[in-house]
Write a protein that holds these residues in place. Structure first.
Motif, PDB file in Angstrom:
ATOM      1  N   PHE A   1       0.996  -1.149  -0.037  1.00  0.00           N
ATOM      2  CA  PHE A   1      -0.021  -0.095   0.056  1.00  0.00           C
ATOM      3  C   PHE A   1       0.952   1.404  -0.034  1.00  0.00           C
ATOM      4  O   PHE A   1       1.929   1.411   0.632  1.00  0.00           O
ATOM      5  N   GLU A   2       0.457   2.312  -0.619  1.00  0.00           N
ATOM      6  CA  GLU A   2       0.977   3.599  -0.656  1.00  0.00           C
ATOM      7  C   GLU A   2       0.192   4.502  -0.243  1.00  0.00           C
ATOM      8  O   GLU A   2      -1.168   4.729  -0.660  1.00  0.00           O
ATOM      9  N   LEU A   3       0.450   5.785   0.488  1.00  0.00           N
ATOM     10  CA  LEU A   3      -0.193   6.628   0.718  1.00  0.00           C
ATOM     11  C   LEU A   3       0.466   7.844   0.605  1.00  0.00           C
ATOM     12  O   LEU A   3       1.707   8.268   0.681  1.00  0.00           O
ATOM     13  N   ILE A   4      -0.333   8.879  -0.135  1.00  0.00           N
ATOM     14  CA  ILE A   4       0.018  10.130  -0.505  1.00  0.00           C
ATOM     15  C   ILE A   4      -0.784  11.315   0.104  1.00  0.00           C
ATOM     16  O   ILE A   4      -1.771  11.303  -0.337  1.00  0.00           O
ATOM     17  N   GLY A   5      -0.276  12.268   0.741  1.00  0.00           N
ATOM     18  CA  GLY A   5      -1.240  13.304   1.092  1.00  0.00           C
ATOM     19  C   GLY A   5      -0.475  14.656   0.806  1.00  0.00           C
ATOM     20  O   GLY A   5       0.820  14.697   1.087  1.00  0.00           O
ATOM     21  N   GLU A   6      -1.429  15.466   0.438  1.00  0.00           N
ATOM     22  CA  GLU A   6      -0.627  16.728   0.060  1.00  0.00           C
ATOM     23  C   GLU A   6      -1.704  17.718   0.275  1.00  0.00           C
ATOM     24  O   GLU A   6      -2.852  17.622   0.302  1.00  0.00           O
ATOM     25  N   SER A   7      -1.030  19.052   0.721  1.00  0.00           N
ATOM     26  CA  SER A   7      -1.738  20.227   1.193  1.00  0.00           C
ATOM     27  C   SER A   7      -1.405  21.526   0.648  1.00  0.00           C
ATOM     28  O   SER A   7      -0.095  21.320   0.505  1.00  0.00           O
ATOM     29  N   LEU A   8      -2.119  22.197   0.387  1.00  0.00           N
ATOM     30  CA  LEU A   8      -1.447  23.466  -0.238  1.00  0.00           C
ATOM     31  C   LEU A   8      -2.460  24.820   0.164  1.00  0.00           C
ATOM     32  O   LEU A   8      -3.888  24.521   0.279  1.00  0.00           O
ATOM     33  N   LEU A   9      -1.816  25.888   0.458  1.00  0.00           N
ATOM     34  CA  LEU A   9      -2.443  27.002   1.061  1.00  0.00           C
ATOM     35  C   LEU A   9      -1.940  28.412   0.424  1.00  0.00           C
ATOM     36  O   LEU A   9      -0.602  28.379   0.671  1.00  0.00           O
ATOM     37  N   GLY A  10      -2.560  29.333  -0.204  1.00  0.00           N
ATOM     38  CA  GLY A  10      -2.026  30.047  -0.820  1.00  0.00           C
ATOM     39  C   GLY A  10      -2.905  31.376  -0.985  1.00  0.00           C
ATOM     40  O   GLY A  10      -3.983  31.431  -0.419  1.00  0.00           O
ATOM     41  N   GLU A  11      -2.274  32.474  -1.652  1.00  0.00           N
ATOM     42  CA  GLU A  11      -3.232  33.748  -1.882  1.00  0.00           C
ATOM     43  C   GLU A  11      -2.504  34.078  -3.070  1.00  0.00           C
ATOM     44  O   GLU A  11      -1.281  34.216  -3.395  1.00  0.00           O
ATOM     45  N   THR A  12      -3.423  35.023  -3.889  1.00  0.00           N
ATOM     46  CA  THR A  12      -3.161  35.550  -5.277  1.00  0.00           C
ATOM     47  C   THR A  12      -3.548  36.622  -5.119  1.00  0.00           C
ATOM     48  O   THR A  12      -4.917  36.882  -4.912  1.00  0.00           O
ATOM     49  N   GLN A  13      -2.947  38.036  -5.708  1.00  0.00           N
ATOM     50  CA  GLN A  13      -3.541  39.424  -5.635  1.00  0.00           C
ATOM     51  C   GLN A  13      -3.332  39.951  -7.036  1.00  0.00           C
ATOM     52  O   GLN A  13      -2.245  39.939  -7.611  1.00  0.00           O
TER      53      GLN A  13
END
Lengths: 218, 411
Positions: free
Chosen positions: B291-303
């Motif tokens: 089994f393989e587990l991949i977790g990713e998260s991203l938080l950002g802002e654009t102006q």
């Protein structure tokens, strides 16, 4: 790690200095045979004789893989690295036992690498990240490598020895036990090893989706 | 004079033979590629890369050549190599375009420390899914929301340096940093269109239709109808920094912070400079029983746009996370991924709402045979809420599904 029943029951019957054989079988925590373990004997008193390095030891690069995956060689062995692939390999080791790098051209074998310090050198290829090999440099001439059925056997003069078992995927420290070599009729030694993985490492990917190797990402 | 001439000739011959030797033995090159054919069954909302507010790349297509890519790699010497990826892709702006072209520096030392680098045009190291040839994923056809966006809009032209301490080959901890240009329009699609699930990697000369729904032409007359993802607008370089921890075949943990340092008040030739920054964290774990587990998260802002009283014309915070579980058995692979994403706008122009929320499920089964061939069956479903759909007369809440059958050939 456990010692199976009877492991300690090897008897010394033969005369000292007579040739004897110590052997047995290795299995992992699930009872499956363990290949590529290195078993060595060191006399409990005195130091082991110095082995004469064999004339030719080879660690081959073939089909983007080191063959063998685990190589045992006596101290001072000169190991050749022939490249049987039609691509380049860049072999390196930064293990304290032996630091070196070798640029392997197609079909050209450079001068051998002399392993002059006991220990384990972990080898990689700078071009093919999955390629891994282990060179176990032994300072005792009494050693063996377990075969695919987990079997091993060492010829040594009769006497008392400290037995060591090492494996690249061993979960803990190498296994050690005191044994006596002498009785040719002695029951085989059975040891169980706790391995981190059973998946063979060092193999090229089995799908061409993974290309030639290194993609450069951190 | 005579001796001197002889010496010169000898030196030239030596140099030439050394070069020839290097050519014969030192230069190593390879040409690899992939062909990706699809059969699709999709709902039919306007495609995400064609000005629509749909969440997939397709809208009603059935059979298509999704992609044909070639990756050429050449080893220039023992420390340097070059790599170029060229491709045809469905709905790509130019019939043939390039998605990456870079030089890699990777010397071997006899110490555990290693300095390496990449120079050129490449994707920042965000994805832990796209480990295959030409940024393909062995797990799914559609990338996660995060990596769909990375593929579509985040590509840099710059220099990346990595410093690693290796415990053994494959076991390492390291830091990396890059300075770059050509990514000032990252964020356009994310703000005006929102997240999507796609498998598209932008070409150098690519452009996407800007969403038509939100009267962008009226609010931003300088904005062209197309956004060009790989462009430099304000001549101000950006950077990213990150860390990585890797244990061979057991785990990989990587985090980075990206800031394109775009000057939001600058525009040029129809392209605005968007100030986009994000942080992301990814973890890939090898579990027992393949089994393989991949977790990713991203938080950002654009102006984007000139600042007015602390507010911008467009100011959108965006976030996404995904969790992928994959099980491999011999040549078979089964993968399930959950994506969760959202964006919230807080700018002084309420006429172009950029807020959304959504989540997606993707299930893929693939079968790889004889090294070269791979059959895929994939189902994806996205549930999303986007206020700006109302401007097109659509309900803000949409539930879309996509079935895909793919044959991929790798060589």
């Amino acid at each position: 790690m456990t010692l199976a029943n009877g492991a300690w029951l090897l008897l010394a019957i033969c005369l000292p200095a007579a040739a004897a054989t110590v052997g047995g079988d290795l299995s992992d925590q699930n009872g499956a045979p363990v290949v590529n373990a290195v078993i060595s004997l060191r006399p409990l008193s005195g130091s082991p004789p110095i082995a004469k390095p064999p004339a030719a030891v080879e660690l081959d690069q073939r089909n983007r893989e080191f063959i063998p995956h685990v190589l045992v060689a006596p101290l001072g062995a000169a190991v050749n690295f022939p490249n049987h692939d039609h691509i380049l390999h860049h072999v390196y080791s930064f293990s304290p036992a032996k630091r070196f790098e070798l640029k392997l051209y197609k079909d050209v074998t450079p001068p051998p690498v002399v392993f002059d310090q006991a220990g384990v050198a972990v080898l990689g290829c700078n071009i093919h990240d999955w390629m891994v090999a282990y060179v176990y440099v032994s300072d005792t001439p009494y050693y063996a490598q377990s075969d695919a059925s987990g079997h091993w056997s060492i010829a040594a003069p009769a006497g008392a020895y400290r037995l060591n078992i090492w494996h690249p995927y061993l979960a803990g420290a190498p296994l050690a036990a005191d044994v006596v070599a002498g009785d040719a009729q002695a029951a085989p030694l059975r040891f169980s090893l706790d391995l981190k993985t059973r998946a063979a490492t060092g193999k090229p990917p089995d799908s061409l989706q993974f290309g030639e190797g290194y993609n450069g990402e951190p | 004079m005579h001796t001197w001439t002889h010496g010169m000739i000898a030196a030239c011959l030596c140099a030439w033979s050394a070069c020839a030797g290097a050519d014969a033995d030192g230069l190593d090159w390879s040409l690899r590629g992939l062909l990706d054919l699809r059969y699709l069954d999709t709902g039919g909302q306007a495609a995400a890369l064609n000005g629509g507010l749909g969440k997939f790349r397709y809208s009603g297509e059935r059979v298509l050549v999704n992609q044909a890519a070639l990756v050429a790699q050449a080893r220039l010497n023992w420390d340097w190599s070059a790599s170029v990826t060229g491709k045809y892709a469905y709905a790509q702006d130019n019939p043939i375009d390039f998605s990456e072209a870079l030089l890699q520096y990777r010397p071997v030392g006899d110490s555990a420390w290693r300095l390496s680098g990449r120079f050129g045009a490449f994707l920042p190291p965000v994805s832990l899914e796209n480990s295959g040839l030409a940024w393909s994923s062995p797990y799914t056809l559609s990338n996660s929301a995060i990596n769909s966006w990375i593929g579509e809009e985040v590509k840099v032209f710059g220099s990346e340096l990595q410093l690693n301490y290796q415990f053994a080959p494959g076991n390492k901890i390291g830091l990396f940093a890059a300075g770059f240009g050509n990514n000032d329009t990252a964020g356009v699609l994310l703000a005006w269109r929102g997240w999507d699930l796609s498998d598209y990697v932008a070409g150098f000369g690519d452009s996407y239709q800007v969403p038509k729904s939100v009267n962008i032409a009226g609010l931003f007359p300088k904005q062209a109808a197309q956004t060009q993802p790989f462009s430099e607008v304000d001549n101000q370089p950006g950077y990213y920094v990150g860390f990585n921890i890797e244990s061979s075949q057991r785990l990989k943990l990587r985090g980075m912070f990206y800031d394109n340092r775009g000057n939001p008040s600058v525009s040029r030739m129809g392209q605005y400079s968007w100030h986009t920054r994000f942080g992301n964290l990814g973890l890939k774990l090898q579990l027992p029983w393949n089994f393989e587990l991949i977790g990713e998260s991203l938080l950002g802002e654009t102006q984007m746009g000139a600042e007015r009283g602390g507010l911008f014309a467009v100011d959108t915070t965006f976030w996404a996370e995904s969790l992928l579980l994959s099980w491999a058995y011999r040549q078979h692979r089964l993968s399930v991924r959950y994506d969760d994403f959202g964006a919230s706008g807080h700018d002084y122009l309420p006429q172009d709402p950029t807020s959304e929320t959504g989540h997606a499920v993707t299930c893929n089964y693939n079968f790889t045979f004889a090294e070269h061939h791979q059959l895929n069956l994939e189902f994806s479903q996205i549930d999303s809420q986007r206020a700006s759909r109302a401007e097109l007369g659509l309900t803000p809440g949409q539930n879309q599904t996509l079935w895909q059958i793919a044959y991929r050939f790798f060589f």
